[in-house]
Scaffold this motif. Structure first.
Motif, short mmCIF file in Angstrom:
data_model
loop_
_atom_site.label_atom_id
_atom_site.label_comp_id
_atom_site.label_asym_id
_atom_site.label_seq_id
_atom_site.Cartn_x
_atom_site.Cartn_y
_atom_site.Cartn_z
N GLY A 139 0.81 -1.20 0.00
CA GLY A 139 0.00 0.00 0.00
C GLY A 139 0.85 1.26 0.00
O GLY A 139 0.50 2.26 -0.64
N GLU A 140 1.99 1.20 0.70
CA GLU A 140 2.88 2.35 0.72
C GLU A 140 3.51 2.57 -0.65
O GLU A 140 3.73 3.72 -1.06
N VAL A 141 3.82 1.49 -1.34
CA VAL A 141 4.37 1.61 -2.70
C VAL A 141 3.35 2.30 -3.61
O VAL A 141 3.68 3.25 -4.34
N VAL A 142 2.10 1.83 -3.55
CA VAL A 142 1.06 2.42 -4.40
C VAL A 142 0.87 3.90 -4.05
O VAL A 142 0.79 4.76 -4.94
N ALA A 143 0.81 4.21 -2.76
CA ALA A 143 0.59 5.59 -2.34
C ALA A 143 1.71 6.50 -2.81
O ALA A 143 1.46 7.62 -3.29
N ALA A 144 2.94 6.03 -2.68
CA ALA A 144 4.08 6.86 -3.08
C ALA A 144 4.09 7.09 -4.59
O ALA A 144 4.28 8.22 -5.05
N LEU A 145 3.88 6.03 -5.36
CA LEU A 145 3.91 6.18 -6.82
C LEU A 145 2.72 6.98 -7.31
O LEU A 145 2.83 7.77 -8.26
N ASP A 146 1.57 6.81 -6.66
CA ASP A 146 0.39 7.56 -7.07
C ASP A 146 0.52 9.04 -6.72
O ASP A 146 -0.15 9.89 -7.33
N ALA A 147 1.39 9.35 -5.77
CA ALA A 147 1.66 10.74 -5.43
C ALA A 147 2.70 11.35 -6.36
O ALA A 147 3.05 12.53 -6.22
N GLY A 148 3.21 10.54 -7.29
CA GLY A 148 4.18 11.05 -8.25
C GLY A 148 5.63 10.94 -7.81
O GLY A 148 6.52 11.50 -8.45
N ARG A 149 5.89 10.22 -6.72
CA ARG A 149 7.28 10.07 -6.27
C ARG A 149 8.06 9.20 -7.25
O ARG A 149 7.54 8.19 -7.73
N PRO A 150 9.32 9.52 -7.51
CA PRO A 150 10.14 8.67 -8.39
C PRO A 150 10.33 7.28 -7.80
O PRO A 150 10.30 7.09 -6.58
N VAL A 151 10.55 6.30 -8.67
CA VAL A 151 10.71 4.91 -8.22
C VAL A 151 11.91 4.78 -7.30
O VAL A 151 11.84 4.13 -6.25
N ALA A 152 13.04 5.38 -7.67
CA ALA A 152 14.25 5.26 -6.84
C ALA A 152 14.02 5.85 -5.46
O ALA A 152 14.44 5.28 -4.44
N GLU A 153 13.36 6.99 -5.40
CA GLU A 153 13.07 7.61 -4.10
C GLU A 153 12.13 6.73 -3.28
O GLU A 153 12.30 6.59 -2.06
N THR A 154 11.15 6.13 -3.95
CA THR A 154 10.22 5.24 -3.25
C THR A 154 10.95 4.04 -2.67
O THR A 154 10.73 3.66 -1.51
N ALA A 155 11.84 3.44 -3.45
CA ALA A 155 12.60 2.28 -2.98
C ALA A 155 13.45 2.66 -1.77
O ALA A 155 13.50 1.92 -0.78
N ASP A 156 14.11 3.81 -1.83
CA ASP A 156 14.97 4.25 -0.72
C ASP A 156 14.15 4.55 0.52
O ASP A 156 14.52 4.18 1.63
N ARG A 157 13.03 5.24 0.34
CA ARG A 157 12.22 5.65 1.48
C ARG A 157 11.64 4.45 2.21
O ARG A 157 11.46 4.48 3.43
N LEU A 158 11.36 3.36 1.46
CA LEU A 158 10.78 2.16 2.06
C LEU A 158 11.84 1.15 2.49
O LEU A 158 11.51 0.07 2.97
N GLY A 159 13.12 1.50 2.28
CA GLY A 159 14.20 0.61 2.68
C GLY A 159 14.36 -0.60 1.79
O GLY A 159 14.82 -1.65 2.23
N LEU A 160 13.98 -0.45 0.52
CA LEU A 160 14.10 -1.53 -0.45
C LEU A 160 15.09 -1.12 -1.53
O LEU A 160 15.11 0.03 -1.96
#
Length: 233
Positions: A139-160
């Motif tokens: 759900g956090e992945v979907v929320a971040a990407l749906d908010a327009g966050r870049p994939v790399a930033e999403t991966a880093d923010r979620l510790g992946l």
């Protein structure tokens, strides 16, 4: 569990249906467009699964009514017991995924129900409770990407790491995070345009570089110009 699924119903074509021949009147505006979701569908005597789409799907005609339960992105694989990427751009009989005797019993129950949507929702919620809640990280992945966050930033923010996020996305959503981000951006653009937002402003607010970028992505993912799709839900 109420947020896990939502019911859908109609009198026309669903995401797929019996091989009854394609209605010549069906146009691009009738296509099912990529949205990151998966569906459990019922037409009398059949239960089917619609996997996650990467392209528009023009449905076959379905005699009579239909009903379905739409799973929010990332939630269906735990319920169905199959990775989402195995069903990408596919429509399959539920008997390919679950024991045939069980599917026949469930189909007969829904056939006999006064409200097939309610019967499907009851089935989905009961099975979802047995499967347990979906991974909250998805759900956090979907929320971040749906908010327009870049994939790399999403991966880093979620510790992946990028590779781990890609693997988990394939199994959960049916495609990698970059494709999921494009699909979610498409849906944002469609929602804005259908609300009457001018296309240039739609492009900016949905996260496209410009209106030309919007036009290219919509045509690639939806198979038609944005103008043809506005007004279709």
């Amino acid at each position: 569990m109420a947020a896990f699924v939502r019911g859908i119903e109609g009198e026309g074509p669903a995401r797929d249906g019996p091989a009854a021949g394609r209605d010549a009147s069906v146009t691009a505006r009738d296509a099912v467009l990529p949205d990151g979701c998966m569906d459990l569908l019922w037409t009398r005597g059949r239960l089917l699964v619609a996997g996650p789409d990467t392209r528009p799907h023009i449905p076959d005609g379905v005699p009579g009514g239909w009903a379905g339960v739409r799973f929010y992105p990332g939630t269906a694989p735990a319920y169905l017991g199959v990775p989402a990427d195995e069903l990408r751009d596919r429509r399959v009989e539920l008997t390919e995924l679950w024991p045939a005797a069980e599917v026949r019993r469930l189909t007969a129950r829904i056939d006999a129900a006064a409200d097939p949507v309610a019967a499907l929702e009851e089935l989905a919620l009961r099975r979802a409770a047995e499967a347990g809640p979906p991974d909250p990280l998805l759900g956090e992945v979907v929320a971040a990407l749906d908010a327009g966050r870049p994939v790399a930033e999403t991966a880093d923010r979620l510790g992946l790491g990028a590779r781990r996020l890609h693997r988990r996305s394939l199994a959960a959503f049916g495609y990698g995070p970059k494709t999921l981000a494009r699909v979610l951006r498409l849906q944002r653009a469609l929602a804005l345009a259908r609300d009457g937002v001018p296309f240039a402003e739609t492009a900016l607010r949905a996260g496209f570089a410009d209106q030309a970028h919007l036009a290219r992505d919509v045509r690639e993912l939806a198979g038609a110009p944005l103008g043809e799709l506005v007004g279709h839900r």
